[in-house]
Design a protein around this motif. Structure first.
Motif: not given
Length: 649
Positions: A495-509
């Protein structure tokens, strides 16, 4: 005259481009030279030394605007407006710097066209029409001057006189005029392609206004909305906001002129590209799988539909793809445009000389593909041509913008390359967020002290804390420590919310090529985040215990075992291979057994001794009629497909 007709000028031979805007650029630059201007005053100017990779320079500013650059060593002065040249030179001379005067002295007439020079390298300078900085001002390159030989490479016979005047105005005489960059035909072709871009003056005024509006939107601040912050832990959201606040560089954003540096490899074809593609490709019958390919492409990105559908047919209809009228060329160059267009070259061997010529002439882009080689590119363009002939429509505005689902900044969806779209499955996320999500490159942010310079976003305590929390969250989602290889391969979302969540979780890595060695190794990050549990490090790998209690001798094994457990796959660890006096006298074991199928995690296959052991296990399994599946790290993103034999009861 035709596209290959020869024209003579200045004693050299050149090839007329299929679409040339040389005269329009000349008229535009002449108008620009006379546009209203407020002269600078010497007292308004500030000087600053700027170190650079090649030639250091003195940057001259009026308030925050750069109005000139003096290239030290050459003493060549470049200015944004030639009417300010004498005042800027006086300010530099008063500060003790030498400035090379015009050949005819300071009283000689200034150029009749608005020109700039970029002398950042001592042995070759570019001259252009437009402003003093070709990256940020309207303009285009019209020639390259080589001071040592006094040769001027000029793109058009119409631009020879401006080239001579500009060179003399900057203190050098022109000897020969040439139509080829010395010993570099690829660079020659690249420069000649500039003739196919129109100057801003002939663009519709409403379109220019819209373009300026788009550029302003592309420079607007990125920010994380409250609805997105709620999707991830607070420290992760704070770290993402810190990255956005630093204004990371978007290398795919259009320039102020509307030029797109990625245009020559874009997957998105505009109306002109479409017409040229249809003209250069034959009418071909499409396979029955075409509707499926189009539906799949449309679900990912409407603007990329043509290219995505063509690439999808490569796997949906492999026989049709192989039968496309392209004859494989050997030896095969990396790019289609490198085949050459003479009768003896690869273009003739391919059977599609007109298509190759269109790419060489820059009449159509050469999209960047996940697969390399001119032969794959040739078939890909033929497939695109077949779809174009069948009625698929072009994109009316390749620079159209939309709001990024993650950072809410306007971006150009057409900037995405095919590989990114295949991994992300959407063009609704900007390229900056997409690169972060796929752990590709470190965000580049403005240098705190140098103009037009960029530095990597640092590995800070805030980012480290966010990375630990992101890893813990991903581990909870996946049933075990996340694999960096899997995270970089794709972004799964429903879903759109799931996409945003997955991207945000990767940004600090940590990303590829993290600078300075500050970021920890992936195994260290997992350990520090507390997701490995108890374990120890031998000379190779990390020994840990999987979620189901099974001991694992590497993170690679751990990920696969956790994958089994999370999906309820019944698996036995370390099943023995049958005894064989020749191949297995000492009792080798596999990593797992599933439904009678042996599974090996080959994580050290680059080591010769390990590769030999795996080869012996393959031979042993074949001799005794056993099913064996070898999993390598590249298989992690697609385990279900790789293990399909073992997973079937």
């Amino acid at each position: 005259m035709g596209a290959n007709d020869q024209v003579s000028w200045g004693g050299v031979m050149g090839r007329r481009r299929p679409r040339t805007y040389a005269a329009e650029w000349l008229a535009w630059a002449q108008d620009e030279a006379e546009r209203p201007h407020v002269p600078v005053r010497e007292t308004e100017l500030t000087l600053k030394v700027q170190r650079a990779r090649y030639l250091p320079r003195i940057v001259v500013k009026k308030e925050r605007a750069i109005v000139g650059r003096l290239y030290l060593g050459l003493n060549v002065l470049d200015v944004a407006d030639q009417r300010d040249r004498r005042v800027i030179a006086s300010a530099l001379e008063a500060a003790g710097y030498e400035v090379r005067p015009p050949i005819g002295g300071w009283d000689s007439p200034r150029p009749r066209w608005r020109v700039y020079v970029n002398a950042y390298m001592a042995d070759a300078w570019t001259f252009g029409f437009g402003g003093g900085d070709p990256r940020y001002e309207d303009g285009t390159t019209f020639g390259v001057f080589y001071p040592e030989s006094e040769a001027l490479f000029c793109l058009s016979e119409l631009w020879f006189e401006p080239g001579r005047e500009a060179t003399a105005w900057h203190g050098f005489r022109v000897g020969d005029v040439v139509d080829q960059v010395p010993d570099d035909p690829e660079q020659t072709s690249k420069y000649q392609g500039l003739l196919e871009y129109p100057p801003p003056r002939i663009v519709d005024r409403n379109a220019r206004a819209a373009s300026r509006s788009r550029r302003s939107a592309l420079k607007s601040p990125r920010q994380l909305p409250a609805t997105s912050r709620q999707l991830v832990p607070g420290v992760v959201a704070d770290a993402a906001d810190a990255v956005f606040a630093a204004e990371p560089l978007d290398p795919t954003a259009p320039t102020r002129t509307g030029d797109i540096g990625w245009g020559s490899r874009s997957l998105v074809f505009d109306v002109d590209d479409f017409d040229a593609l249809r003209e250069a490709t034959p009418l071909l019958e499409l396979p029955d799988e075409t509707p499926t390919a189009l539906e799949w492409a449309h679900s990912i990105s409407r603007v990329h539909e043509l290219g995505l559908a063509a690439f999808r047919l490569r796997t949906l209809a492999p026989q049709w793809w192989a039968a496309l009228p392209w004859h494989d060329v050997a030896p095969e160059p990396a790019l289609l445009g490198q085949l050459g267009t003479d009768e003896s070259d690869g273009a003739a061997q391919s059977g599609q000389p007109q298509l190759v010529q269109a790419v060489v002439d820059w009449s159509i882009p050469q999209p960047q593909l996940p697969v390399e080689g001119a032969n794959a590119h040739g078939r890909f363009l033929l497939a695109m041509g077949a779809l174009a002939h069948a009625g698929l429509t072009a994109v009316s505005d390749r620079l159209a913008t939309t709001e990024c689902l993650v950072c809410r900044r306007e971006h150009v969806p057409a900037a995405h390359e095919l590989d990114t779209l295949l991994r992300l499955r959407t063009s609704d996320v900007c390229t900056v967020c997409a690169q972060a999500a796929l752990l590709r490159q470190t965000d580049l942010i403005p240098h705190p002290e140098r103009d037009n310079a960029w530095v990597p976003f640092p590995w800070t305590p805030q980012r480290e804390e966010a990375a630990h929390e992101a890893v813990r969250t991903l581990a909870a989602d996946n049933g075990g420590p996340p694999s960096r290889r899997v995270l970089a391969a794709s972004v799964p979302w429903t879903s759109t919310g799931d996409l945003v969540r997955q991207v945000l979780l990767r940004i600090p890595l940590p990303r590829d090529h993290e600078p300075g060695g500050a970021a920890p190794a992936w195994s260290t990050l997992l350990a520090d985040a507390g997701v490995l549990g108890e374990g120890w490090r031998p000379s190779f790998g990390v020994h840990t215990v999987a979620a189901d209690g099974h001991p694992c001798r590497s993170l690679f094994e751990r990920y696969i075992d956790d994958w089994f457990f999370a999906r309820g796959v019944v698996h036995t660890i370390e099943p023995p291979y049958p005894y064989d006096a020749q191949l297995n006298p000492n009792g080798m074991r596999a990593d797992w057994a599933i439904n009678g199928v042996l599974v090996e995690a080959a994580g050290l296959s680059t080591r010769s001794d390990y590769a030999a052991k795996i080869a012996r296990k393959r031979e042993l399994a074949a001799r005794h009629g056993l099913q064996l599946v070898i999993v390598v790290e590249d298989d992690l993103p697609d385990l279900e497909q790789v293990l399909r034999t073992a997973l079937q009861p």
